[in-house]
Design a protein around this motif. Sequence first.
Motif, mmCIF file in Angstrom:
data_model
loop_
_atom_site.group_PDB
_atom_site.id
_atom_site.type_symbol
_atom_site.label_atom_id
_atom_site.label_comp_id
_atom_site.label_asym_id
_atom_site.label_seq_id
_atom_site.Cartn_x
_atom_site.Cartn_y
_atom_site.Cartn_z
ATOM 1 N N ARG A 1 0.856 -1.186 0.000
ATOM 2 C CA ARG A 1 0.000 0.000 0.000
ATOM 3 C C ARG A 1 0.893 1.237 0.000
ATOM 4 N NH1 ARG A 1 -5.257 -0.097 2.297
ATOM 5 N NH2 ARG A 1 -6.337 1.867 1.885
ATOM 6 N N VAL A 2 0.665 2.166 -0.954
ATOM 7 C CA VAL A 2 1.476 3.376 -1.034
ATOM 8 C C VAL A 2 0.639 4.639 -0.836
ATOM 9 C CG1 VAL A 2 3.190 2.309 -2.540
ATOM 10 C CG2 VAL A 2 1.209 3.468 -3.555
ATOM 11 N N HIS A 3 -0.673 4.469 -0.785
ATOM 12 C CA HIS A 3 -1.589 5.594 -0.633
ATOM 13 C C HIS A 3 -2.914 5.006 -0.173
ATOM 14 C CE1 HIS A 3 -4.296 8.881 -1.996
ATOM 15 N NE2 HIS A 3 -3.251 9.660 -1.797
ATOM 16 N N LYS A 4 -3.751 5.814 0.425
ATOM 17 C CA LYS A 4 -5.041 5.279 0.880
ATOM 18 C C LYS A 4 -5.896 4.764 -0.275
ATOM 19 C CE LYS A 4 -7.457 9.725 0.911
ATOM 20 N NZ LYS A 4 -8.196 10.687 1.736
ATOM 21 N N SER A 5 -5.576 5.203 -1.507
ATOM 22 C CA SER A 5 -6.350 4.774 -2.671
ATOM 23 C C SER A 5 -5.564 3.929 -3.656
ATOM 24 C CB SER A 5 -6.907 6.008 -3.410
ATOM 25 O OG SER A 5 -7.713 6.783 -2.571
ATOM 26 N N HIS A 6 -4.281 3.627 -3.358
ATOM 27 C CA HIS A 6 -3.439 2.913 -4.322
ATOM 28 C C HIS A 6 -2.605 1.829 -3.629
ATOM 29 C CE1 HIS A 6 -3.529 7.081 -6.391
ATOM 30 N NE2 HIS A 6 -4.470 6.316 -6.914
ATOM 31 N N MET A 7 -2.398 0.750 -4.378
ATOM 32 C CA MET A 7 -1.488 -0.306 -3.977
ATOM 33 C C MET A 7 -0.724 -0.728 -5.228
ATOM 34 S SD MET A 7 -2.306 -3.749 -1.758
ATOM 35 C CE MET A 7 -3.741 -4.129 -2.765
ATOM 36 N N VAL A 8 0.582 -0.978 -5.103
ATOM 37 C CA VAL A 8 1.389 -1.273 -6.288
ATOM 38 C C VAL A 8 2.055 -2.639 -6.161
ATOM 39 C CG1 VAL A 8 1.845 1.172 -6.687
ATOM 40 C CG2 VAL A 8 3.494 -0.177 -5.391
ATOM 41 N N ASN A 9 2.329 -3.213 -7.329
ATOM 42 C CA ASN A 9 3.149 -4.416 -7.422
ATOM 43 C C ASN A 9 4.599 -3.951 -7.425
ATOM 44 O OD1 ASN A 9 4.567 -6.709 -8.127
ATOM 45 N ND2 ASN A 9 3.130 -7.334 -9.734
ATOM 46 N N ILE A 10 5.343 -4.286 -6.375
ATOM 47 C CA ILE A 10 6.690 -3.747 -6.213
ATOM 48 C C ILE A 10 7.590 -4.131 -7.386
ATOM 49 C CG2 ILE A 10 7.661 -5.691 -4.944
ATOM 50 C CD1 ILE A 10 8.103 -1.977 -4.058
ATOM 51 N N LEU B 1 3.320 8.192 -3.638
ATOM 52 C CA LEU B 1 3.787 7.456 -2.467
ATOM 53 C C LEU B 1 3.636 8.394 -1.287
ATOM 54 C CD1 LEU B 1 5.169 5.291 -0.792
ATOM 55 C CD2 LEU B 1 7.382 6.048 -1.719
ATOM 56 N N SER B 2 2.565 8.226 -0.544
ATOM 57 C CA SER B 2 2.298 9.101 0.587
ATOM 58 C C SER B 2 3.331 8.869 1.682
ATOM 59 C CB SER B 2 0.886 8.830 1.130
ATOM 60 O OG SER B 2 0.680 9.517 2.338
ATOM 61 N N ARG B 3 3.702 9.937 2.349
ATOM 62 C CA ARG B 3 4.691 9.805 3.418
ATOM 63 C C ARG B 3 4.170 8.934 4.558
ATOM 64 N NH1 ARG B 3 4.632 16.074 5.648
ATOM 65 N NH2 ARG B 3 2.369 16.292 5.857
ATOM 66 N N ARG B 4 2.833 8.828 4.669
ATOM 67 C CA ARG B 4 2.250 7.963 5.703
ATOM 68 C C ARG B 4 2.512 6.489 5.421
ATOM 69 N NH1 ARG B 4 -3.859 9.318 5.843
ATOM 70 N NH2 ARG B 4 -3.807 7.796 7.534
ATOM 71 N N TYR B 5 2.727 6.159 4.141
ATOM 72 C CA TYR B 5 2.938 4.764 3.753
ATOM 73 C C TYR B 5 4.371 4.502 3.290
ATOM 74 C CZ TYR B 5 -2.145 4.398 3.868
ATOM 75 O OH TYR B 5 -3.462 4.413 4.268
ATOM 76 N N ARG B 6 5.238 5.489 3.379
ATOM 77 C CA ARG B 6 6.588 5.334 2.848
ATOM 78 C C ARG B 6 7.361 4.252 3.591
ATOM 79 N NH1 ARG B 6 11.178 10.094 1.971
ATOM 80 N NH2 ARG B 6 12.899 8.681 1.506
ATOM 81 N N GLN B 7 7.141 4.131 4.896
ATOM 82 C CA GLN B 7 7.882 3.130 5.668
ATOM 83 C C GLN B 7 7.587 1.723 5.164
ATOM 84 O OE1 GLN B 7 7.239 3.370 9.885
ATOM 85 N NE2 GLN B 7 8.726 1.787 10.378
ATOM 86 N N ARG B 8 6.325 1.482 4.812
ATOM 87 C CA ARG B 8 5.975 0.157 4.279
ATOM 88 C C ARG B 8 6.673 -0.088 2.941
ATOM 89 N NH1 ARG B 8 -0.550 -0.463 4.967
ATOM 90 N NH2 ARG B 8 -0.783 0.504 7.006
#
Length: 274
Positions: free
Chosen positions: A223-232, A258-265
């Motif tokens: 998860r990279v954003h509350k509305s997006h998820m990417v295949n790494i 890539l929201s800073r809230r999800y950057r750690q993930r």
Amino acid sequence: MQERSFDWRVPAIWAVLLTISMFAHAYVEVADHRVRLGHAVALETTSHIMVAALLPAIYWLQRRWPIGAAPRNILIHVLAVVPFSLTRTVGMAGLRLLWFVAILGERYSFPLTLDRLFYEFTKDIVTYAMLSAAVVAIRYLLERQPSSAPALPPTLPTTAAALPERFAVRKRGGSEVVVEVADIDWIEAAGNYAVLHVGGDTFEIRSSLSKLEAELDPKRFVRVHKSHMVNIARVTEVTPWISGDWRIRLQDGAEVNLSRRYRQRFEALAPVRS
């Protein structure tokens, strides 16, 4: 597979917005050109009927080529203003002639000259931009989840068999196709649905993004954003953006935040070196 439910809030919101807009423009017509209120309302009603008729096309364009997904999508929407304006103007002229001439028996002329078409086109540039912004804003407001903090990372499945390798998705026309999970570039939230971006195609499945996040392999999808998820494995580039966020470019050319809230993930799988 469940059929998609219709969200009646969307047409209700547009009905209110277009009604307010119609009477506001009619008032301006009365004040500026001193025409009868009934005449001004009829003029603006025909224009707003055509706008309402073209809204589904704008929704389709926004879903097929989201403005924020890739720079080329902006060009597509700029070009779309031309058929939008032509359709609205010709349709509006036909409705006005039908009402004033065929029904009321009054004299009315709406010559479709190049000057008139260009005049309507200059107005429709602003109209299309405002409608597109409203489409995005309404979708955001209706899909927003009242959560002050990102959800915790999903619990790892206990067995490898719990990880799905493919999804059955419905194509337009009713047929179903099988999409391999490994072929998915990124996933976008769309209310009670999720949009799978696979190469240049998009498919919808009835599932929330949070549910998919819990079902898919956390070593592959993040998860990279509350509305997006990417295949790494599909990420090709990560660049700084604004307000501490970053911009992810994928192999299909799409770009997501890539929201800073999800950057750690994200960095747990692909560390970003500034």
